[in-house]
Design a protein around this motif. Structure first.
Motif, PDB file in Angstrom:
ATOM      1  N   SER A 181      -7.924   4.525  17.071  1.00 66.41           N
ATOM      2  CA  SER A 181      -9.104   3.905  16.469  1.00 66.41           C
ATOM      3  C   SER A 181      -9.146   2.420  16.812  1.00 66.41           C
ATOM      4  CB  SER A 181      -9.096   4.103  14.955  1.00 66.41           C
ATOM      5  OG  SER A 181     -10.206   3.464  14.349  1.00 66.41           O
ATOM      6  N   THR A 182      -7.994   1.775  16.762  1.00 69.17           N
ATOM      7  CA  THR A 182      -7.915   0.353  17.108  1.00 69.17           C
ATOM      8  C   THR A 182      -8.229   0.123  18.577  1.00 69.17           C
ATOM      9  OG1 THR A 182      -6.291  -0.057  15.366  1.00 69.17           O
ATOM     10  CG2 THR A 182      -6.404  -1.668  17.149  1.00 69.17           C
ATOM     11  N   ARG A 183      -7.718   0.997  19.465  1.00 71.08           N
ATOM     12  CA  ARG A 183      -8.023   0.857  20.894  1.00 71.08           C
ATOM     13  C   ARG A 183      -9.541   0.919  21.120  1.00 71.08           C
ATOM     14  NH1 ARG A 183      -3.008   0.674  20.602  1.00 71.08           N
ATOM     15  NH2 ARG A 183      -3.742  -1.346  19.866  1.00 71.08           N
ATOM     16  N   ASN A 187     -11.471  -2.706  22.307  1.00 72.10           N
ATOM     17  CA  ASN A 187     -11.973  -2.690  23.683  1.00 72.10           C
ATOM     18  C   ASN A 187     -13.437  -2.289  23.783  1.00 72.10           C
ATOM     19  OD1 ASN A 187      -9.483  -3.264  25.325  1.00 72.10           O
ATOM     20  ND2 ASN A 187      -8.751  -1.505  24.133  1.00 72.10           N
ATOM     21  N   MET A 188     -14.031  -1.961  22.673  1.00 76.32           N
ATOM     22  CA  MET A 188     -15.423  -1.500  22.624  1.00 76.32           C
ATOM     23  C   MET A 188     -15.645  -0.336  23.590  1.00 76.32           C
ATOM     24  SD  MET A 188     -17.829  -4.806  21.801  1.00 76.32           S
ATOM     25  CE  MET A 188     -17.527  -5.790  23.259  1.00 76.32           C
ATOM     26  N   VAL A 189     -14.759   0.661  23.482  1.00 75.09           N
ATOM     27  CA  VAL A 189     -14.861   1.880  24.282  1.00 75.09           C
ATOM     28  C   VAL A 189     -14.811   3.089  23.348  1.00 75.09           C
ATOM     29  CG1 VAL A 189     -13.814   0.892  26.355  1.00 75.09           C
ATOM     30  CG2 VAL A 189     -12.346   2.009  24.651  1.00 75.09           C
ATOM     31  N   GLY A 190     -15.440   4.175  23.770  1.00 76.13           N
ATOM     32  CA  GLY A 190     -15.252   5.436  23.070  1.00 76.13           C
ATOM     33  C   GLY A 190     -13.900   6.013  23.437  1.00 76.13           C
ATOM     34  N   ILE A 191     -13.283   6.748  22.493  1.00 75.64           N
ATOM     35  CA  ILE A 191     -11.972   7.379  22.741  1.00 75.64           C
ATOM     36  C   ILE A 191     -12.028   8.813  22.228  1.00 75.64           C
ATOM     37  CG2 ILE A 191      -9.534   7.384  22.110  1.00 75.64           C
ATOM     38  CD1 ILE A 191      -9.529   4.804  23.185  1.00 75.64           C
ATOM     39  N   ALA A 201       1.422  18.164  14.281  1.00 75.78           N
ATOM     40  CA  ALA A 201       0.838  17.860  15.591  1.00 75.78           C
ATOM     41  C   ALA A 201      -0.678  17.902  15.455  1.00 75.78           C
ATOM     42  CB  ALA A 201       1.349  18.845  16.643  1.00 75.78           C
ATOM     43  N   GLY A 202      -1.377  18.459  16.442  1.00 75.03           N
ATOM     44  CA  GLY A 202      -2.819  18.604  16.333  1.00 75.03           C
ATOM     45  C   GLY A 202      -3.539  17.284  16.119  1.00 75.03           C
ATOM     46  N   ASP A 203      -4.478  17.275  15.172  1.00 71.65           N
ATOM     47  CA  ASP A 203      -5.264  16.079  14.842  1.00 71.65           C
ATOM     48  C   ASP A 203      -6.052  15.555  16.042  1.00 71.65           C
ATOM     49  OD1 ASP A 203      -4.307  16.169  12.249  1.00 71.65           O
ATOM     50  OD2 ASP A 203      -2.684  14.764  12.616  1.00 71.65           O
ATOM     51  N   SER A 204      -6.519  16.447  16.904  1.00 77.37           N
ATOM     52  CA  SER A 204      -7.389  16.016  17.988  1.00 77.37           C
ATOM     53  C   SER A 204      -8.549  15.221  17.394  1.00 77.37           C
ATOM     54  CB  SER A 204      -7.909  17.225  18.766  1.00 77.37           C
ATOM     55  OG  SER A 204      -6.838  17.897  19.408  1.00 77.37           O
ATOM     56  N   CYS A 205      -9.021  14.208  18.112  1.00 76.12           N
ATOM     57  CA  CYS A 205      -9.906  13.249  17.471  1.00 76.12           C
ATOM     58  C   CYS A 205     -10.825  12.561  18.480  1.00 76.12           C
ATOM     59  CB  CYS A 205      -9.081  12.188  16.741  1.00 76.12           C
ATOM     60  SG  CYS A 205      -7.963  11.285  17.855  1.00 76.12           S
ATOM     61  N   ALA A 206     -11.803  11.859  17.948  1.00 72.87           N
ATOM     62  CA  ALA A 206     -12.659  10.997  18.751  1.00 72.87           C
ATOM     63  C   ALA A 206     -13.125   9.841  17.884  1.00 72.87           C
ATOM     64  CB  ALA A 206     -13.859  11.770  19.302  1.00 72.87           C
ATOM     65  N   PHE A 207     -13.197   8.652  18.511  1.00 75.01           N
ATOM     66  CA  PHE A 207     -13.594   7.438  17.801  1.00 75.01           C
ATOM     67  C   PHE A 207     -14.677   6.709  18.587  1.00 75.01           C
ATOM     68  CE2 PHE A 207      -9.146   8.196  16.691  1.00 75.01           C
ATOM     69  CZ  PHE A 207      -9.201   8.176  15.305  1.00 75.01           C
ATOM     70  N   SER A 208     -15.665   6.237  17.869  1.00 77.34           N
ATOM     71  CA  SER A 208     -16.680   5.371  18.448  1.00 77.34           C
ATOM     72  C   SER A 208     -16.186   3.930  18.409  1.00 77.34           C
ATOM     73  CB  SER A 208     -17.980   5.485  17.640  1.00 77.34           C
ATOM     74  OG  SER A 208     -18.883   4.454  18.002  1.00 77.34           O
ATOM     75  N   CYS A 218     -19.615  -2.466   7.563  1.00 76.58           N
ATOM     76  CA  CYS A 218     -18.677  -1.568   8.234  1.00 76.58           C
ATOM     77  C   CYS A 218     -19.182  -0.130   8.185  1.00 76.58           C
ATOM     78  CB  CYS A 218     -17.303  -1.642   7.579  1.00 76.58           C
ATOM     79  SG  CYS A 218     -16.439  -3.197   7.904  1.00 76.58           S
ATOM     80  N   VAL A 219     -19.000   0.571   9.299  1.00 82.30           N
ATOM     81  CA  VAL A 219     -19.367   1.983   9.377  1.00 82.30           C
ATOM     82  C   VAL A 219     -18.160   2.780   9.826  1.00 82.30           C
ATOM     83  CG1 VAL A 219     -21.788   1.497   9.858  1.00 82.30           C
ATOM     84  CG2 VAL A 219     -20.183   1.731  11.762  1.00 82.30           C
ATOM     85  N   ASP A 220     -18.131   4.044   9.488  1.00 83.45           N
ATOM     86  CA  ASP A 220     -17.027   4.925   9.869  1.00 83.45           C
ATOM     87  C   ASP A 220     -17.138   5.228  11.361  1.00 83.45           C
ATOM     88  OD1 ASP A 220     -15.015   6.777  10.075  1.00 83.45           O
ATOM     89  OD2 ASP A 220     -15.860   8.199   8.639  1.00 83.45           O
ATOM     90  N   ASN A 221     -16.100   4.905  12.132  1.00 82.21           N
ATOM     91  CA  ASN A 221     -16.164   5.131  13.579  1.00 82.21           C
ATOM     92  C   ASN A 221     -15.524   6.452  13.994  1.00 82.21           C
ATOM     93  OD1 ASN A 221     -13.432   4.332  13.238  1.00 82.21           O
ATOM     94  ND2 ASN A 221     -13.360   3.547  15.332  1.00 82.21           N
TER      95      ASN A 221
END
Length: 279
Positions: A181-183, A187-191, A201-208, A218-221
């Motif tokens: 989330s910090t990355r 860097n203002m990139v999607g991850i 394990a698991g916890d596959s994710c995506a962050f705006s 503040c909004v949830d990214n």
């Protein structure tokens, strides 16, 4: 413009290349039905993670398995981040191929930060971070342990990455999710990250990268947050128009960096408490 990423959360099979290829193509078909743009696989999904592995056992870039996946990508008009142990100069590399919707390999990236404190000490590390143009969107790749180093995402951002995709296979994810989330924020990139499922394990994710709105609230990214055990495809949608507008006006990324103070980042000197004599 939207980028829809199908994120596969599933354990790989060790050295069952034919069966793994069948699974990949099956998941590609499922993702294509959901109108995804690209399928992101966990780390070394084609070959599995059983180490040590000889260079002869690793797959080559002209492997028939890779060719089958490229053919499926063209047939389905779906991109894929295909991951495997690949042949290096002397030892295997932990690699990812970005394949576009026309079945073309846009780039091969080999993991820079191999886990030299563990079984990956038998691998050959990559020596550069790479970015490619995926149908008008600049994609970068970092693999598992790469994401532990802020330099990985930073270099990808400086090379023009708008979205960074992360094939992964490890556990103890809570601090690693925070780091991803910090990355995205800094860097203002999607991850987006695809991990093998399993206990701890698991916890596959995506962050705006968008962390506050035009009013400074503040909004949830978080775009995607899977659980640890569920196996299957999850989907993350990136609004590239919103991301690009945000990148044009906010103050992170490469906007106000003070490079003159960063010389230590290029030093190879390692001092206490970071010396590991057995590595």
């Amino acid at each position: 413009m939207e980028l829809i990423i199908a994120v596969l959360q599933k354990r790989s099979l060790d050295r069952q290349y034919e069966k793994s290829t069948e699974i990949i193509i099956e998941k590609m078909e499922e993702a294509a039905e959901k109108k995804a743009d690209i399928l992101l696989l966990p780390e070394v999904f084609l070959t599995g993670y059983e180490l040590p592995m000889t260079n002869e056992e690793a797959v080559s870039e002209d492997s028939p398995y890779i060719r089958q996946v490229c053919d499926a990508a063209k047939r389905l008009h779906l991109g894929v981040v295909l991951t495997a142990m690949t042949k290096g100069m002397e030892k295997p590399q932990n690699s990812a191929f970005v394949i576009n919707k026309d079945g073309e390999i846009l780039m091969k990236y080999s993991k820079v930060h191999t886990c030299d404190f563990a079984d990956e000490a038998c691998l050959e590390s990559g020596d550069e971070f790479r970015v490619c143009d995926f149908h008008g969107i600049r994609l970068g790749i970092m693999i598992c342990y790469d994401r532990e180093y802020p330099e990985s995402a930073r270099v990808l951002m400086m090379k023009g990455a708008e979205v960074i995709l992360v094939p992964n296979d490890c556990g103890a994810m809570r601090p690693r999710l925070n780091a991803l989330s910090t990355r995205a924020y800094e860097n203002m990139v999607g991850i987006a990250m695809a991990n093998a499922n399993g206990e701890n394990a698991g916890d596959s994710c995506a962050f705006s990268p968008v962390c506050w709105d035009e009013n400074g609230e503040c909004v949830d990214n978080v775009l995607l947050m899977a659980d640890d055990l569920t196996e299957g495809l999850f989907y993350a949608e990136f609004d590239m128009d919103v991301i690009r507008a945000y990148r044009e006006q906010e103050m992170m990324g490469n906007t106000f960096r003070k490079v003159k103070a960063y010389s230590e980042l290029l030093s190879e000197k390692v001092e206490y408490p970071f010396i590991r004599e057995d590595v």
